[in-house]
Write a protein that holds these residues in place. Structure first.
Motif, PDB file in Angstrom:
ATOM      1  N   VAL A 179     -22.312  14.831  21.252  1.00  0.00           N
ATOM      2  CA  VAL A 179     -23.826  14.639  21.298  1.00  0.00           C
ATOM      3  C   VAL A 179     -24.416  15.678  19.967  1.00  0.00           C
ATOM      4  O   VAL A 179     -23.651  16.621  19.635  1.00  0.00           O
ATOM      5  CB  VAL A 179     -24.723  14.876  22.465  1.00  0.00           C
ATOM      6  CG1 VAL A 179     -24.169  13.645  23.170  1.00  0.00           C
ATOM      7  CG2 VAL A 179     -24.535  16.190  22.951  1.00  0.00           C
ATOM      8  N   PHE A 180     -25.655  15.451  19.467  1.00  0.00           N
ATOM      9  CA  PHE A 180     -26.203  16.396  18.631  1.00  0.00           C
ATOM     10  C   PHE A 180     -27.523  16.385  19.450  1.00  0.00           C
ATOM     11  O   PHE A 180     -28.156  15.464  20.051  1.00  0.00           O
ATOM     12  CB  PHE A 180     -26.435  15.868  17.397  1.00  0.00           C
ATOM     13  CG  PHE A 180     -27.264  14.739  16.957  1.00  0.00           C
ATOM     14  CD1 PHE A 180     -28.848  15.123  16.781  1.00  0.00           C
ATOM     15  CD2 PHE A 180     -27.117  13.501  16.832  1.00  0.00           C
ATOM     16  CE1 PHE A 180     -29.740  14.013  16.492  1.00  0.00           C
ATOM     17  CE2 PHE A 180     -27.862  12.315  16.661  1.00  0.00           C
ATOM     18  CZ  PHE A 180     -29.084  12.742  16.439  1.00  0.00           C
ATOM     19  N   LYS A 181     -28.126  17.794  19.414  1.00  0.00           N
ATOM     20  CA  LYS A 181     -29.277  17.990  20.163  1.00  0.00           C
ATOM     21  C   LYS A 181     -30.266  18.287  19.295  1.00  0.00           C
ATOM     22  O   LYS A 181     -30.122  19.190  18.389  1.00  0.00           O
ATOM     23  CB  LYS A 181     -29.147  18.966  21.465  1.00  0.00           C
ATOM     24  CG  LYS A 181     -28.100  18.196  22.506  1.00  0.00           C
ATOM     25  CD  LYS A 181     -28.240  19.120  23.808  1.00  0.00           C
ATOM     26  CE  LYS A 181     -27.214  18.605  24.722  1.00  0.00           C
ATOM     27  NZ  LYS A 181     -27.351  19.431  26.133  1.00  0.00           N
ATOM     28  N   VAL A 182     -31.438  17.959  19.498  1.00  0.00           N
ATOM     29  CA  VAL A 182     -32.702  18.435  19.020  1.00  0.00           C
ATOM     30  C   VAL A 182     -33.497  19.219  19.843  1.00  0.00           C
ATOM     31  O   VAL A 182     -33.943  18.876  20.900  1.00  0.00           O
ATOM     32  CB  VAL A 182     -33.444  17.191  18.419  1.00  0.00           C
ATOM     33  CG1 VAL A 182     -34.865  17.708  17.598  1.00  0.00           C
ATOM     34  CG2 VAL A 182     -32.682  16.295  17.424  1.00  0.00           C
ATOM     35  N   TRP A 183     -33.946  20.583  19.130  1.00  0.00           N
ATOM     36  CA  TRP A 183     -34.640  21.237  19.957  1.00  0.00           C
ATOM     37  C   TRP A 183     -36.175  21.604  19.415  1.00  0.00           C
ATOM     38  O   TRP A 183     -36.022  21.757  18.202  1.00  0.00           O
ATOM     39  CB  TRP A 183     -34.000  22.700  20.323  1.00  0.00           C
ATOM     40  CG  TRP A 183     -32.556  22.825  20.685  1.00  0.00           C
ATOM     41  CD1 TRP A 183     -31.311  22.481  19.946  1.00  0.00           C
ATOM     42  CD2 TRP A 183     -32.072  22.879  22.042  1.00  0.00           C
ATOM     43  NE1 TRP A 183     -30.192  22.431  20.644  1.00  0.00           N
ATOM     44  CE2 TRP A 183     -30.509  22.387  22.034  1.00  0.00           C
ATOM     45  CE3 TRP A 183     -32.514  22.922  23.178  1.00  0.00           C
ATOM     46  CZ2 TRP A 183     -29.786  22.362  23.182  1.00  0.00           C
ATOM     47  CZ3 TRP A 183     -31.837  22.951  24.253  1.00  0.00           C
ATOM     48  CH2 TRP A 183     -30.431  23.102  24.241  1.00  0.00           C
ATOM     49  N   ALA A 184     -37.002  21.711  20.222  1.00  0.00           N
ATOM     50  CA  ALA A 184     -38.261  21.660  19.549  1.00  0.00           C
ATOM     51  C   ALA A 184     -39.091  22.716  20.289  1.00  0.00           C
ATOM     52  O   ALA A 184     -38.603  23.044  21.391  1.00  0.00           O
ATOM     53  CB  ALA A 184     -38.998  20.394  19.556  1.00  0.00           C
ATOM     54  N   MET A 185     -40.172  23.261  19.843  1.00  0.00           N
ATOM     55  CA  MET A 185     -41.010  24.484  20.270  1.00  0.00           C
ATOM     56  C   MET A 185     -41.914  23.636  21.182  1.00  0.00           C
ATOM     57  O   MET A 185     -42.197  22.465  21.053  1.00  0.00           O
ATOM     58  CB  MET A 185     -41.657  25.085  19.374  1.00  0.00           C
ATOM     59  CG  MET A 185     -41.096  26.375  19.052  1.00  0.00           C
ATOM     60  SD  MET A 185     -42.021  27.468  18.268  1.00  0.00           S
ATOM     61  CE  MET A 185     -42.074  26.322  16.697  1.00  0.00           C
ATOM     62  N   VAL A 186     -42.030  24.305  22.505  1.00  0.00           N
ATOM     63  CA  VAL A 186     -43.308  23.681  23.368  1.00  0.00           C
ATOM     64  C   VAL A 186     -44.208  24.776  23.669  1.00  0.00           C
ATOM     65  O   VAL A 186     -43.891  26.053  23.872  1.00  0.00           O
ATOM     66  CB  VAL A 186     -42.585  23.241  24.470  1.00  0.00           C
ATOM     67  CG1 VAL A 186     -41.982  21.593  24.187  1.00  0.00           C
ATOM     68  CG2 VAL A 186     -41.796  23.965  25.292  1.00  0.00           C
ATOM     69  N   GLU A 187     -45.410  24.430  23.824  1.00  0.00           N
ATOM     70  CA  GLU A 187     -46.368  25.493  24.456  1.00  0.00           C
ATOM     71  C   GLU A 187     -46.163  25.917  25.613  1.00  0.00           C
ATOM     72  O   GLU A 187     -45.931  25.153  26.489  1.00  0.00           O
ATOM     73  CB  GLU A 187     -47.717  25.109  23.999  1.00  0.00           C
ATOM     74  CG  GLU A 187     -48.267  24.717  22.584  1.00  0.00           C
ATOM     75  CD  GLU A 187     -48.726  26.094  21.995  1.00  0.00           C
ATOM     76  OE1 GLU A 187     -48.922  27.216  22.634  1.00  0.00           O
ATOM     77  OE2 GLU A 187     -48.700  25.990  20.890  1.00  0.00           O
ATOM     78  N   ASP A 188     -46.050  27.261  26.050  1.00  0.00           N
ATOM     79  CA  ASP A 188     -45.776  27.638  27.451  1.00  0.00           C
ATOM     80  C   ASP A 188     -47.224  27.303  27.944  1.00  0.00           C
ATOM     81  O   ASP A 188     -48.213  27.669  27.776  1.00  0.00           O
ATOM     82  CB  ASP A 188     -45.270  29.031  27.294  1.00  0.00           C
ATOM     83  CG  ASP A 188     -44.017  29.154  27.403  1.00  0.00           C
ATOM     84  OD1 ASP A 188     -43.339  27.932  27.452  1.00  0.00           O
ATOM     85  OD2 ASP A 188     -43.404  30.268  27.314  1.00  0.00           O
ATOM     86  N   THR A 189     -46.906  26.716  29.246  1.00  0.00           N
ATOM     87  CA  THR A 189     -48.312  26.713  29.977  1.00  0.00           C
ATOM     88  C   THR A 189     -48.343  28.010  31.128  1.00  0.00           C
ATOM     89  O   THR A 189     -48.637  27.817  31.968  1.00  0.00           O
ATOM     90  CB  THR A 189     -48.204  25.498  30.765  1.00  0.00           C
ATOM     91  OG1 THR A 189     -47.164  25.538  31.337  1.00  0.00           O
ATOM     92  CG2 THR A 189     -48.735  24.207  29.850  1.00  0.00           C
TER      93      THR A 189
END
Lengths: 690, 836
Positions: free
Chosen positions: B470-480
């Protein structure tokens, strides 16, 4: 060699006492050793370091220092405050003089052996004059507080260096004044611990060498009292120190069991500057090295683990040989076990008690190497405690098992042992005849009817044993020319005709028991006798010497046998001659007269005289294979390697081996590990990777 | 216009420093080091490389100060020559040719005019002898030194195994278990040996030797970690030695202090041990020196000592065993798994450094900028231990984010960690932001950020490909995170956004197109192209027999192309618009490296013996530049590093080197580059200046003077640059016009001035690449147009006659008519410029 059923005995709980001090005879070949139980032993360098003389210990006579004086007189001093002279012919303490200064910690003789200096608990150094027949108090030197733990004379006899706690002093012998005080701890700031000067040596150059409890070996200038050099060799105490006679080498022993050599070496070629350099470390001991000695060719150290280690200096060796190998002695060079063949009993001799054991038995048979299950466990029958502070010299059990005899320095005991079912009763034989004590060796005749007692001045007493429990002095056998030395080995013939006695001057006399007359003496040989036995069939006397030579002497013919002459002309194998320990016991197989069974600490050997033609002595170039390796060889190679010495090294260290009957052997082992577990824990040392 | 220099292969760092012990100059201000074929001179005070003395044709194996003139240095090399240098000025004084390989050099000062070298014994393999070489005093630069006399036979090849004793009275050599000492005066040879017994801790073979400077004492280091101090070796029998034991493994080197009162020893423990008074108890340590110590040397004034480490680091240590400074170039790591990455922020090369660390290596100063501890675990020196190591690293376009992958090889399954680091402006270093354990089930094969010109944090995504198909895409998320533990800005973290796979093939490579709209992921033999917004599979390419080894997108004008290299030796170029194969070539590509600032792509091939470099543009299958056999070693990695300012390029052939420089890392971790400058130009004049400057004593006056000088030198440099730059400028029409027009027809000065000044100005960065290229080509165009044309034609003809000869594996796919078209196009282009 046939197969035997072997009793492998490991219940002899002997723990040899630790070595307390060592003294090399100046310009001589003897080494005196004192053990912590007060026993004094003399080893002879000339006779392959054979343990020549043993003076058993005494509870109230601990030995803190030993020294040779006036040639071959041996003096000891201990915490009972007395200086004792030992009689090396009669193997006992001859006379004692009270030092009048409390416990004595140290003693040193001057260079020509005419004066003794002792260091006492009260801080005094006292001089004694060595006179014929004893010592005489001469005078006190300057007394200061603090026990004197070590002493050393300047080689010119003008000054004495004395080590105490935190301090060492130099005393002028003629004026008796302290001429120098050196605080060994002076330059170490903020040290609350006291620094004990354990050992000291005064060199002819005026340098004083000390070893102390901080693990340092320090070199001091006598005139100025300054520190010349300091070597920290250990994190724990450096307990002992010895200087070679040429003063170019020093050995020190530490409480971690390591010994170190220091050598005086040229700093650079062409200049005269020399420096003491720590060179070789040795780790032969596991516990405190309380005593070291420096002979001309070897470094000798003795530790609380009861080992005496002789480490030859390779650079002083001319050729490879017996002297060039490392020697370690843990066990005495004599028998401490006697065996009642018929009754299958073993008598173990400890320093102050005896133990009588009955061997276990089995009714099963098995193949070679198999361990057979016992149907009856070995049984501890009797423990005999000797009363009083004296230690036991010798002991013996009769072949029938019903008599047990032992001797201390001043008393001789004979017991009648009776077996009623499972119970054992021991009865002391009353009204013993007055004998010249102590007895050095005891031997029952093979029919248990008489007891031979080896005594001083070369004499052997013959006691007749009477049923149900008595004895009578029958005769005293003496060598015709007389002898000052005590008899230390006895052998009696199976037919009761002959008894052979070996005295301390290594002369072997054979007596006829029918007429109680001196029959003959064996030609003297320049080495110590380690074991003798008379063949039950041929009445040949087999003699083992400490240089590992074997002789067979025919008593009826009063000459060496043809076999013995062949052996001498061929010479024994190099490996045989370079063995470590002397043969301590010889026995025979009555069913196989050509076999001689002998053993030392590391091997048991059946010498097959029948393999005579051609004399299958192994070639010097070939290996002397033992049975274990021979067994692994293929058939043809085994034939080629076959030789008369059937050596078995399975049982180590072997203290005693005897033939119970034609198919049954008893082997008494004392594994070193068992001894180690009895000793106190050694100093904890961090080992890398653990 | 000077004739365009040919490209030279230049070693610019990282080469092994292990030829010989380093040598301090007499005043301990400079440190001289053998480094590959060069001798490098470092300033001890500033850690800078002051001079690189090159001239040897092979590895330098020994350097020694001339004992009779301390400003001179002897160096010996495997090429069989001894060179005498004036190292202060970097001048080669003399070259003595010995003839056979020289493996070590010794210059004891008690010998009038001879030095000692270790040479192989003629006729026998692997036996070496120590010979003295008489250095003739004859005039001339190149001299023959043929007067050899054998001193010791059967010596070890290592320079550490021979040492000269006090005042050159004796020489001692060790080999395996034997020590031999030869006394020169007595002509006596003593041999000693240690027992050959193998113990648990290893054998006690001799490894190194050192002689006491004032006493008759020899120290030897052994493979089991023991140090033996031999004395009394004048006597064959009564010799003696004492033992010092601390090292648990091989003692690598030994050195006595100046007076001989203390002994320094080092080994793989990376601890330097100081033994005082030859006593086992009095010892001091300087631990944590980073890596195994290879050589120790002591400065002639006794104030400093320096250690050379196996990873090419040089540590300078005070005499009181305090760490002073360390000179570290490219740190040699056991295995460069991360590849060569360029840090967009510092333009430093980033690769594996110390175990578990990331090193930032500055190319300009040949120094390590800093080392970032990624793994953050204690490294344990023990063979057979599986250590966590850094395997992948990627930077975002602006260098804001750094992604690292660390891996611990286990027998059953690897232990993986993906870490994301944010560059903290305050601390000027990377700060751990997110740690993802086990991002993939299996090894991570590739990783890249999406390059976005417009900086929007939200659009930043990271793609990882794994052997778990697989390839995985990592994205930034805002921390709540209501409390905002990490401040306001850092309240972002990374999480998995998309997982893609293709027919359960292992994903091997990934690459974003320049605008970030497309993602190419290679799955074994197939290249898939995905839309990076919707994550739809757009198309697949499959050419080959063989798995895809490398893929990359073209840039700028060629952004419609996708290049892939397979392990069956094919280089393919696909057109993304037509979704068809544009061209392919037979080339065993090891490294495929696009230049981030131009459309050029460098491919390095490896053919059995040597590496070749091909530079091409994706839109034409013909390489722009070919350099064959430029390196005997296998090139492992390559990287384009943007230049700080565009270089002026002599010929169109080297245009691709204008904006970026290409660096290669060889299998022995030597960093090499291609340079257009000649050797003399490369040795910067400033270093000479620095050397003189530093030799001045520090007084207030010198400070003033120094400031002045520095200023001046700065100007000099600038001037020099200007001069260099101006040379072509003089040919520019504006200047020509100014100089050649008669004065009476010249317009007013106010009109001419801006034209003239403009002609002197260096063009700005933001001018587009094409424009700059045009400008540069402009001046040469007139003179060289024809010749260029001619050359082109000749090349074409050659191609026609024997295309295989020129391009080797490359088979030209374009038809002849197409080529003509192309030529026409170029011509048209040129005429247009000239008209302008």
């Amino acid at each position: 060699m046939g197969e035997f059923e072997v009793h492998r005995v490991r219940f002899f709980g002997l723990v040899p006492a630790g070595v307390r001090c060592l003294a090399c005879q100046p310009r001589g070949t003897r080494l005196a050793l004192a053990r912590t139980d007060g026993a004094v032993e003399v080893y002879n360098f000339a006779a392959n370091y054979f343990q020549e003389k043993v003076i058993p210990g005494h509870d109230s006579r601990s030995v803190e220092a030993l020294c040779w004086a006036a040639g071959d007189r041996l003096f000891g001093a201990g915490l009972n405050g007395e200086v004792t002279e030992y009689d090396l012919a009669r193997l006992c303490a001859a006379r004692s003089v009270d030092g009048c200064g409390g416990p004595i910690w140290s003693m040193a003789a001057n260079s020509n052996g005419t004066q003794l200096a002792i260091g006492c608990e009260d801080g005094s150094v006292k001089l004694f004059q060595v006179v014929p027949g004893g010592i005489e108090f001469e005078r006190n030197l300057d007394r200061r507080k603090g026990r004197i733990l070590c002493l050393s004379w300047h080689p010119s006899d003008t000054h004495i260096a004395a080590g105490s706690i935190d301090i060492l002093r130099v005393l002028d012998v003629s004026s008796g004044q302290t001429v120098q005080r050196i605080m060994v701890n002076y330059h170490v700031q903020k040290v609350k611990r006291e620094c004990i000067v354990w050992s000291i040596a005064f060199l002819s150059s005026g340098t004083i060498v000390t070893s102390d409890s901080f693990g340092r070996v320090q070199f001091w200038d006598r005139e100025r009292g300054t520190l010349l050099d300091s070597h920290t060799v250990s994190t724990s105490a450096v307990l002992s120190l010895a200087v070679s006679e040429e003063e170019d080498s020093i050995i020190v022993g530490t409480s971690t069991g390591a010994t170190y050599q220091f050598q005086l070496l040229l700093v650079k070629a062409g200049s005269l500057e020399k420096r003491w350099v720590r060179t070789k470390p040795f780790q032969h001991h596991t516990h405190d090295v309380r005593a070291v000695a420096h002979s001309s060719t070897a470094l000798i150290s003795g530790g609380l683990d009861a080992q005496l280690v002789i480490r030859p200096l390779m650079e002083k060796m001319q050729k490879k040989g017996y002297d060039a190998a490392l020697r370690k002695f843990t066990f005495p060079h004599r028998r401490l076990v006697s065996c009642a063949r018929k009754a299958r009993l073993l008598l173990f001799q400890f320093s102050q008690h005896l133990e009588l054991w009955r061997l276990g038995s089995t009714d099963e048979t098995g193949k070679d190497g198999e361990v057979l299950p016992l149907c009856r466990m070995p049984e501890h029958l009797v423990q005999l405690k000797s009363k009083g502070p004296e230690h036991i010299y010798c002991s013996c059990v009769s072949p029938c098992g019903s008599w047990v005899a032992y001797s201390t320095a001043s008393r001789f005991h004979l017991y009648r042992v009776q077996y009623e079912g499972n119970g054992v009763s021991v009865k002391k034989v009353p009204k013993m005849p007055k004998l010249l004590l102590p007895a050095y060796q005891l031997q029952f005749s093979s029919d248990s009817s008489s007891l031979f007692v080896a005594s001083a001045r070369g004499s052997v007493h013959v006691l007749q044993l009477l049923e149900p429990g008595g004895c009578k002095h029958q005769h005293t056998l003496r060598p015709p020319s007389g002898s000052p030395e005590a008899v230390y080995l006895l052998a009696s013939s199976a037919d009761g005709h002959w008894v052979a006695a070996v005295s301390g001057d290594w002369a072997i006399h054979v007596y006829n028991l029918k007429c109680f007359k001196h029959h003959c003496s064996v030609p003297t040989y320049s080495c110590a006798v380690t074991a003798v036995a008379i063949h039950p069939v041929t009445n040949n006397l087999v003699i083992a010497y400490s240089d590992q030579q074997l002789f067979e002497f025919s008593i009826p013919e009063k000459q060496y046998t043809a076999w013995s002459r062949t052996v001498q002309s061929c010479g024994l194998h190099r490996v045989w001659l370079e063995r470590d320990s002397p043969i301590t016991h010889i026995t025979f197989n009555p069913k196989n007269p050509s076999h001689i069974l002998l053993h030392d600490i590391y091997m048991f050997c059946v010498l097959d005289k029948s393999l005579v033609s051609p004399w299958p002595l192994p070639d010097n170039s070939a290996l002397l294979m033992n049975q274990g390796t021979l067994k692994q060889l293929p058939e043809t190679a085994r034939k080629r390697q076959l030789h008369a010495f059937k050596i078995c090294k399975k049982f180590q260290p072997l203290l005693f081996a005897d033939l119970l009957d034609e198919k049954c052997l008893v082997m008494v082992e004392r594994p070193i590990m068992d001894i180690k577990t009895q000793l106190p824990a050694p100093i904890q040392q961090k080992k890398f990777g653990t | 216009m000077a004739a365009p220099a040919t490209l030279r292969v230049v070693r610019c760092g990282g080469s092994t420093l292990h030829g010989a012990r380093a040598v301090f100059s007499v005043d301990a201000k400079y440190l001289l080091c053998a480094s590959g074929d060069f001798v490098k001179m470092y300033s001890v005070a500033t850690e800078r490389t002051l001079r690189v003395m090159g001239g040897h044709a092979d590895l330098v194996t020994g350097i020694q100060l001339n004992p009779h003139n301390y400003m001179q240095l002897y160096s010996a090399s495997l090429d069989g020559s001894i060179k005498l240098w004036d190292f202060m000025d970097g001048i080669l004084i003399k070259t003595f040719t010995v003839g056979s390989k020289l493996l070590a050099l010794y210059a004891p000062d008690s010998f009038e005019d001879s030095v000692f070298v270790v040479i192989p014994k003629s006729g026998e393999r692997d036996t070496f002898q120590l010979v003295s070489v008489k250095l003739t005093k004859a005039v001339g630069q190149d001299l023959e030194a043929k007067e050899l006399s054998v001193t010791l036979d059967d010596v070890d090849a290592s320079p550490k195994c021979i040492a000269f004793g006090r005042e050159g009275e004796y020489v001692a050599s060790v080999k395996e278990i034997n020590l031999q000492v030869y006394f020169f005066k007595q002509k006596q040879l003593n041999r000693f040996s240690v027992s050959a017994a193998k113990t648990k801790s290893g054998n006690n073979h001799f490894m190194c030797i050192a002689c006491h400077p004032t006493e008759d004492c020899i120290a030897t280091g052994h493979a089991d970690g023991k140090i033996r101090l031999w004395r009394n070796f004048h006597h064959k029998k009564e010799y003696t030695f004492s033992t010092l034991h601390w090292h648990h493994d091989t003692v690598m080197d030994l050195a006595f202090s100046l007076q001989g009162t203390s002994l320094l020893s080092g080994g793989v423990e990376s601890v330097i041990v100081l033994w005082r008074n030859e006593s086992e108890r009095q010892r001091d340590f300087l631990p944590r020196l980073g890596s195994a110590i290879e050589y120790i040397s002591v400065s002639p004034d006794g104030t400093l000592c320096c250690t050379l480490h196996t990873d090419n680091r040089i540590t300078i240590i005070n005499s009181n065993l305090r760490f002073s400074r360390s000179i570290q170039g490219l740190i040699k790591s056991t295995n460069v798994k991360t590849g060569l990455v360029v840090d967009p922020r510092t333009k430093a090369l980033v690769l594996n450094g110390e175990p578990g660390h990331l090193q930032f290596y500055c190319l300009q100063s040949d120094q390590q900028l800093f080392s970032l501890d990624i793994v953050q675990r204690q490294y344990i020196h023990q063979s057979g231990l599986n250590q966590t190591d850094l395997v992948k690293v990627a930077f975002s376009a602006q260098g804001e984010w750094l992604a690292t992958v660390e891996e611990r090889e286990e027998v059953t399954d690897p232990e993986l960690q993906l870490k994301l680091w944010f560059y903290d402006e305050e601390t000027q270093s990377f700060k751990l932001n997110t740690r993802i354990s086990m991002p993939h089930e299996d090894h991570i094969t590739d990783m890249c950020f999406r390059y976005m010109d417009e900086v929007e944090d939200e659009s930043l995504i990271l793609v990882t490909t794994g052997s778990d198909c697989v390839f995985k895409v990592w994205a930034m998320v805002e921390d709540t995170d209501p409390e905002g533990k990490y401040g306001q800005k850092q309240s972002v973290s990374w999480s998995c956004d998309f997982v893609g796979s293709y027919h359960n093939y292992q994903a091997t490579n990934c690459c974003f197109s320049e605008d970030g709209s497309l993602l190419a992921v290679s799955f074994e033999e197939t290249v898939t192209v995905w839309d990076s917004l919707t994550w739809d599979l757009k198309c697949t390419f499959c050419y080959s027999p063989g798995k895809i080894r490398n893929i990359c997108f073209g840039r700028l004008t060629c952004s419609k192309y996708l290049i892939g290299a397979t392990d069956h030796g094919f280089l393919c170029c696909w057109n993304l618009l037509s979704c068809a194969l544009e061209w392919s070539a037979y080339l065993n590509v090891i490294v495929l490296q696009p230049d981030p600032l131009s459309e050029h792509i460098a491919a390095i091939s490896w053919l059995s013996k040597d590496s070749s470099l091909f530079v091409f543009k994706p839109n034409e299958p013909r390489p722009i530049y070919i350099q064959r056999n430029f390196c005997k070693e296998k090139i492992q990695l390559a990287a384009f590093v943007p230049r700080e300012e565009p270089e002026t390029v002599g010929s169109a052939k080297y245009l691709w080197l204008r904006r970026s420089q290409l660096f290669f890392l060889t299998a022995t971790q030597e960093l090499i580059t291609l340079s257009m400058k000649s050797l003399e130009e490369r040795l910067t004049p400033s270093s000479k200046q620095l050397a003189v400057e530093e030799s001045l004593p520090v007084t207030p006056f010198s400070l003033l003077l120094g400031k002045h000088r520095r200023h001046q030198s700065q100007e000099d440099i600038d001037l020099g640059k200007l001069v260099v730059c101006n040379k072509p400028e003089q040919d520019s029409p504006a200047v020509k016009e100014l100089l050649h027009t008669p004065a009476h027809v010249l317009p007013s000065a106010s009109f001419l001035c801006p034209v003239f000044i403009n002609s002197l100005l260096i063009s700005k960065e933001n001018t587009s690449a094409e424009e700059v290229a045009d400008e540069v080509e402009m001046e040469s165009e007139k003179t060289e147009d024809d010749s260029d044309e001619e050359r082109d034609v000749t090349e074409m003809e050659q191609e026609d006659t024997n295309p295989m000869e020129l391009l080797g594996e490359i088979t030209c796919k374009l038809s002849k008519s197409q080529e003509k078209e192309l030529r026409k196009l170029r011509k048209m282009d040129y005429s247009w410029i000239s008209a302008f």
